[in-house]
Design an enzyme around this catalytic site. Structure first.
Site, PDB file in Angstrom:
ATOM      1  N   ASN A 134      23.692  63.851  23.826  1.00  0.00           N
ATOM      2  CA  ASN A 134      22.705  64.921  24.006  1.00  0.00           C
ATOM      3  C   ASN A 134      23.226  65.880  25.107  1.00  0.00           C
ATOM      4  O   ASN A 134      22.899  67.171  24.871  1.00  0.00           O
ATOM      5  CB  ASN A 134      21.144  64.542  24.088  1.00  0.00           C
ATOM      6  N   GLU A 228      19.272  53.198  30.775  1.00  0.00           N
ATOM      7  CA  GLU A 228      18.320  54.434  30.481  1.00  0.00           C
ATOM      8  C   GLU A 228      18.204  54.520  29.054  1.00  0.00           C
ATOM      9  O   GLU A 228      19.094  55.026  28.433  1.00  0.00           O
ATOM     10  CB  GLU A 228      18.789  55.722  31.169  1.00  0.00           C
ATOM     11  N   CYS A 262      15.904  62.551  26.370  1.00  0.00           N
ATOM     12  CA  CYS A 262      15.215  61.247  26.411  1.00  0.00           C
ATOM     13  C   CYS A 262      13.775  61.607  27.287  1.00  0.00           C
ATOM     14  O   CYS A 262      12.855  61.059  27.041  1.00  0.00           O
ATOM     15  CB  CYS A 262      15.843  60.302  27.377  1.00  0.00           C
TER      16      CYS A 262
END
Ligand code: ADP
Length: 507
Positions: A134, A228, A262
């Site tokens: 991303n 993460e 996220c």
């Protein structure tokens, strides 16, 4: 492996699918150079990191071109990665020396005052960083730089979807003439798994499913890790909020990078009295977004999604919601160009729907009406994820009170993403959103270190300590009595008769 521009389908590059043997060889090579990198200390490393920062500033346009080519992002979004990277490098390059300095903690007891106590931070020799698609430049930088600043060597495995920006970063490191302590391994899951099999610490960002596999592999090797993972970030809009600001903020928080973030806003809970007003403002904002494919001139707010697979998830979440009674107020389908998906607002949704329970990672904002603050908190916490959240209210104290009741690694009051721009704060998820955290000031470099405790006598030493062999009960009783006195609320706990009984036998 070929790399595509998802907006056009064009092949924009090819990279090697590197084998486990290649990864192992790269890690062996890093191990040769790491001791010298550690030895030059934080000040020596700072020079190289700041040269890299200069290189990124000097090459911003080119880096944005490469990033745009492999993501189909709007130009403004493509410019964010290099700029954000610059900010992060400056912080850790300059502060690492302070953060890694030895600690001399105060002794826990008066008896320990005979030693000088030192905690030393020594890096894991090789850190493996595995990143998603991303933010193809920023994601690597966020974790590679603190690890390098700590004195570790780093092997980076970027996403197979967007490896080109990571290769540019490695090119920059080589071009400035820095020591060969940073390398990139390209490939897919198997290459990532090989990194996990060879490095001494793993920093992973990606899906919860892959994170779980990586954690299991790390445990097998007794190697520490930080993960993460996904998120399903709630936004809570209270009746006393500035509704215009909340609608603008949540539009940005849900639609930035087509929701492929996220910490994207993925669920919105709105108190009943302002629900209609908020939904109207949100829908108007989302409808007004300009979507399309940029060249070097910024024209659009929203671009492409990264992969067909991601588009399919978004479409499935919307279709399942609509089939169960939800309504689409705007968007709801592909634009017809590449992987571009229309920014979407969904209402009449509930916690039985996949768009509310599963991570979407796309440009959708499901909105739910709630009776009051208590219901908003309950529903916000009704998720296996706990990455971040936002609270929108006219009363900042109330916002903080609610923040402390939310099960999330970060809460922003009247804002989105703000914690991401504060490297002094830890960024980590709870529950299925991860283990450990990145940044958090000193913790951000210390996490890449093994801690070492050193004790050094302050007073001249005797031939023998009181407690050494052969045991001599009278001396030991003095030592035991002193420890009790120091630890257990003073002299009254020495209890001489009880101590004397410890001698046992008939003495
Ligand atoms: P997504 O593709 O949704 O970003 P993934 O978690 O599959 O999520 O991918 C994130 C990163 O993890 C990518 O760089 C990918 O190649 C890598 N990866 C995938 N599977 C593994 C694995 N088993 N071990 C290590 N890395 C992996």
């Amino acid at each position: 492996m070929s790399v595509h521009n998802p907006a056009t389908g064009a092949v924009v590059g090819t990279v090697a699918d590197e084998s486990a043997e290649t990864v192992a060889a790269k890690v062996r090579e890093l191990r040769l150079y790491q001791p010298e990198w550690e030895a030059i200390g934080p000040d020596g490393r700072k020079e190289w990191l700041l040269k890299l920062q200069d290189w990124i500033i000097d090459n911003t346009e080119h880096l944005a071109d490469v990033l745009q080519s492999e993501t189909g992002k709007p130009r403004v979004d493509a410019l964010i990665d290099p700029t954000f990277s610059t900010d992060l490098i400056g912080y850790y390059a300059r502060r690492a020396g302070k953060f890694l300095a030895d600690d001399h903690p105060a002794p826990h007891s008066p008896l320990a005052r005979v030693k000088k106590l030192t905690t030393v931070y020594r890096p894991y020799p090789v850190v493996g960083v595995i990143t998603p698609w991303n933010f193809p430049l920023a994601m690597p930088v966020l974790d590679v730089i603190p690890a390098l600043a700590a004195g570790a060597a780093v092997i980076l495995k970027p996403s197979e979807v967007t490896p080109l920006s990571a290769l540019e970063l490695a090119r920059g490191w080589a071009e400035i003439g820095a020591p060969p302590v940073f390398t990139v391994a390209t490939g897919a899951g198997a290459t990532g798994a090989a990194v996990v099999d060879n490095a001494d610490y793993i920093q992973f960002t990606g899906s919860t499913a892959t994170g779980r596999r990586i954690a299991a592999a790390c445990v097998e090797r007794m190697v520490p890790y930080s993960l993460e993972l996904g998120g399903k970030d709630p936004a809570i809009v209270l009746a006393d909020a500035d509704i215009e600001r909340a609608a603008h903020g949540i539009t940005f928080g849900g639609m930035f990078n087509s929701g492929q973030l996220c910490i994207s806003v993925e669920r919105v809970y709105v108190e009943a009295p302002v629900y209609d007003e908020f939904v109207a403002a949100l829908t108007e904002n989302v409808k007004a977004l300009r979507q399309g494919i940029d060249d070097r001139t910024p024209k659009h707010d929203i671009g492409a999604m990264a992969t067909e697979a991601q588009v399919n998830i978004v479409q499935r979440h919307i279709d399942e919601a609509v089939a169960a009674g939800a309504r689409v107020l705007t968007g709801g389908k592909r634009t017809g160009v590449g992987t571009l998906f229309e920014p979407t607002v969904l209402v009449d949704v509930d916690h039985s729907m996949s768009c509310v329970t599963e991570e979407t990672f796309g440009p959708t904002l499901p909105v739910i009406k709630v009776a009051d603050e208590a219901e908003a908190i309950r529903l916000a916490n009704d998720s296996s994820y706990g990455l971040s959240a936002s609270v929108w209210t006219g009363d900042k104290e109330r916002g903080e009170r609610i923040a402390r009741r939310l099960d999330a690694g970060a809460v922003n009051i009247n804002d989105v993403f703000a914690n991401l721009f504060s490297f002094a704060l830890p960024m980590g998820g709870w529950g299925n959103s991860g283990v450990g955290a990145r940044w958090g000031g000193a913790d951000g470099v210390r996490k890449y270190c093994r801690v070492q405790a050193i004790t050094k006598p302050i007073l001249p030493t005797q031939t023998k300590e009181l407690t050494w062999y052969p045991y001599q009960m009278p001396k030991l009783l003095v030592a035991l009595g002193a420890m009790r006195a120091a630890a257990a609320r003073g002299m009254r706990r020495i209890d001489i008769p009880a101590l004397m009984r410890l001698r046992g036998g008939d003495k």
